[in-house]
Design a protein around this motif. Structure first.
Motif, PDB file in Angstrom:
ATOM      1  N   LEU A 129      15.170 -78.037 -22.454  1.00  0.00           N
ATOM      2  CA  LEU A 129      16.242 -78.214 -20.988  1.00  0.00           C
ATOM      3  C   LEU A 129      16.870 -78.868 -20.786  1.00  0.00           C
ATOM      4  O   LEU A 129      17.291 -80.054 -21.253  1.00  0.00           O
ATOM      5  N   LEU A 130      18.602 -78.607 -20.351  1.00  0.00           N
ATOM      6  CA  LEU A 130      19.506 -79.099 -20.066  1.00  0.00           C
ATOM      7  C   LEU A 130      19.848 -79.322 -18.927  1.00  0.00           C
ATOM      8  O   LEU A 130      20.353 -78.862 -17.955  1.00  0.00           O
ATOM      9  N   LEU A 131      19.613 -80.639 -17.684  1.00  0.00           N
ATOM     10  CA  LEU A 131      19.771 -80.828 -16.593  1.00  0.00           C
ATOM     11  C   LEU A 131      21.675 -81.343 -16.068  1.00  0.00           C
ATOM     12  O   LEU A 131      20.968 -82.788 -16.978  1.00  0.00           O
ATOM     13  N   VAL A 132      21.620 -80.907 -15.603  1.00  0.00           N
ATOM     14  CA  VAL A 132      23.487 -81.670 -15.209  1.00  0.00           C
ATOM     15  C   VAL A 132      23.749 -81.806 -13.788  1.00  0.00           C
ATOM     16  O   VAL A 132      23.605 -79.826 -13.478  1.00  0.00           O
ATOM     17  N   VAL A 133      23.624 -82.371 -13.085  1.00  0.00           N
ATOM     18  CA  VAL A 133      24.329 -82.312 -11.354  1.00  0.00           C
ATOM     19  C   VAL A 133      25.517 -82.831 -10.930  1.00  0.00           C
ATOM     20  O   VAL A 133      26.585 -84.109 -12.069  1.00  0.00           O
ATOM     21  N   GLN A 134      26.694 -82.023 -10.200  1.00  0.00           N
ATOM     22  CA  GLN A 134      27.790 -82.243 -10.283  1.00  0.00           C
ATOM     23  C   GLN A 134      28.855 -82.125  -9.198  1.00  0.00           C
ATOM     24  O   GLN A 134      27.791 -81.002  -8.821  1.00  0.00           O
ATOM     25  N   ASP A 135      28.779 -82.641  -8.842  1.00  0.00           N
ATOM     26  CA  ASP A 135      30.029 -82.675  -7.418  1.00  0.00           C
ATOM     27  C   ASP A 135      31.198 -81.657  -7.154  1.00  0.00           C
ATOM     28  O   ASP A 135      32.151 -82.672  -8.387  1.00  0.00           O
ATOM     29  N   GLY A 147      35.102 -84.729   3.480  1.00  0.00           N
ATOM     30  CA  GLY A 147      34.264 -83.345   4.140  1.00  0.00           C
ATOM     31  C   GLY A 147      33.187 -83.358   3.956  1.00  0.00           C
ATOM     32  O   GLY A 147      32.481 -83.826   2.594  1.00  0.00           O
ATOM     33  N   LEU A 148      32.825 -81.880   3.486  1.00  0.00           N
ATOM     34  CA  LEU A 148      31.960 -81.556   2.691  1.00  0.00           C
ATOM     35  C   LEU A 148      31.498 -81.638   1.524  1.00  0.00           C
ATOM     36  O   LEU A 148      33.050 -80.541   1.590  1.00  0.00           O
ATOM     37  N   HIS A 149      31.235 -82.210   0.561  1.00  0.00           N
ATOM     38  CA  HIS A 149      30.970 -81.800  -0.999  1.00  0.00           C
ATOM     39  C   HIS A 149      29.728 -81.239  -1.088  1.00  0.00           C
ATOM     40  O   HIS A 149      29.015 -80.815  -0.994  1.00  0.00           O
ATOM     41  N   ARG A 150      29.493 -80.455  -2.601  1.00  0.00           N
ATOM     42  CA  ARG A 150      28.567 -79.407  -2.584  1.00  0.00           C
ATOM     43  C   ARG A 150      28.096 -80.026  -4.313  1.00  0.00           C
ATOM     44  O   ARG A 150      28.895 -80.577  -4.915  1.00  0.00           O
ATOM     45  N   TYR A 151      26.978 -80.441  -4.760  1.00  0.00           N
ATOM     46  CA  TYR A 151      26.217 -81.192  -5.483  1.00  0.00           C
ATOM     47  C   TYR A 151      25.117 -79.781  -6.098  1.00  0.00           C
ATOM     48  O   TYR A 151      24.802 -79.303  -5.361  1.00  0.00           O
ATOM     49  N   VAL A 152      25.836 -79.770  -7.037  1.00  0.00           N
ATOM     50  CA  VAL A 152      25.350 -78.514  -8.381  1.00  0.00           C
ATOM     51  C   VAL A 152      24.500 -78.563  -8.925  1.00  0.00           C
ATOM     52  O   VAL A 152      25.135 -79.477 -10.205  1.00  0.00           O
ATOM     53  N   PHE A 153      22.994 -78.859  -9.074  1.00  0.00           N
ATOM     54  CA  PHE A 153      21.857 -79.002  -9.833  1.00  0.00           C
ATOM     55  C   PHE A 153      21.918 -77.772 -10.796  1.00  0.00           C
ATOM     56  O   PHE A 153      21.858 -76.680  -9.789  1.00  0.00           O
ATOM     57  N   ARG A 181      20.519 -72.845 -10.639  1.00  0.00           N
ATOM     58  CA  ARG A 181      21.480 -72.900 -10.160  1.00  0.00           C
ATOM     59  C   ARG A 181      20.702 -73.327  -8.412  1.00  0.00           C
ATOM     60  O   ARG A 181      20.375 -71.913  -8.177  1.00  0.00           O
ATOM     61  N   LEU A 182      20.742 -74.577  -8.574  1.00  0.00           N
ATOM     62  CA  LEU A 182      20.517 -74.895  -6.695  1.00  0.00           C
ATOM     63  C   LEU A 182      21.930 -76.033  -6.166  1.00  0.00           C
ATOM     64  O   LEU A 182      21.759 -77.077  -6.505  1.00  0.00           O
TER      65      LEU A 182
END
Length: 190
Positions: A74-80, A138-144, A183-184
């Motif tokens: 499994l590969l987990l990547v968290v990006q803004d 402003g608002l940032h979205r962090y994608v898990f 995705r979360l």
């Protein structure tokens, strides 16, 4: 910093270069990825925010379901995706054993080894780096993003080792498509 955030307000990396949209990461969206600490599309709690933004910088607890039996890793990547950079800012990259179905709080932090988890380099060092957006941006979205891979990632592009390679060098070696993905999205602003 508020002035800088205001000046960069319209500068956003966007989703185009998100790991989710890389050809090797394409696959069925059948993984249920969630956290007991925040809902999809809601604000990430202070405990998981970077220290420079007044948080504790602990990676959130995560859980998932739907991993195919044939997954090698499994590969987990968290990006803004709202960072004022050319590509989304990488907050975490980790390789997980395919039999894992949960991660406790802090499991992705450097120096917090959890069996079956190999935390790699992010854009800000090693391990999880919590949200610390520029004030006033402003608002940032962090994608898990969690990917079930058909073959394990064992090396990185170029001369760097897997543990020292930049995130893009690790992602470039993924052979896909992914068997499944989930995705979360979490939100944060200051």
């Amino acid at each position: 910093m508020t002035i800088l955030g205001t000046l960069l307000k319209n500068k956003r990396a966007g989703e185009a270069h998100l790991a989710w949209n890389l050809p090797a990461m394409a696959g069925p969206e059948v993984l249920g990825l969630h956290s007991s600490e925040f809902e999809h599309g809601s604000v990430i709690p202070k405990a998981h925010i970077g220290k420079r933004a007044g948080g504790e910088n602990h990676s959130p607890a995560l859980a998932w379901s739907g991993i195919p039996a044939s997954a090698a890793q499994l590969l987990l990547v968290v990006q803004d995706i709202d960072s004022p950079t050319r590509t989304p800012f990488v907050h975490c990259v980790a390789l997980l054993e395919p039999d894992l179905v949960t991660l406790p709080t802090g499991a992705l932090n450097a120096g917090s080894p959890v069996q079956g988890v190999r935390v790699l380099r992010s854009e800000m060092g090693h391990g999880y780096s919590g949200p610390e957006p520029i004030k006033g941006h402003g608002l940032h979205r962090y994608v898990f993003q969690l990917f079930a891979l058909p073959t394990a990632v064992t090396s990185a592009e170029g001369d760097a080792t897997l543990d020292t390679a930049k995130p893009r060098a690790v992602l470039a070696t993924v052979s896909g498509p992914a068997l499944a993905r989930g995705r979360l999205d979490g939100l944060y602003t200051r």
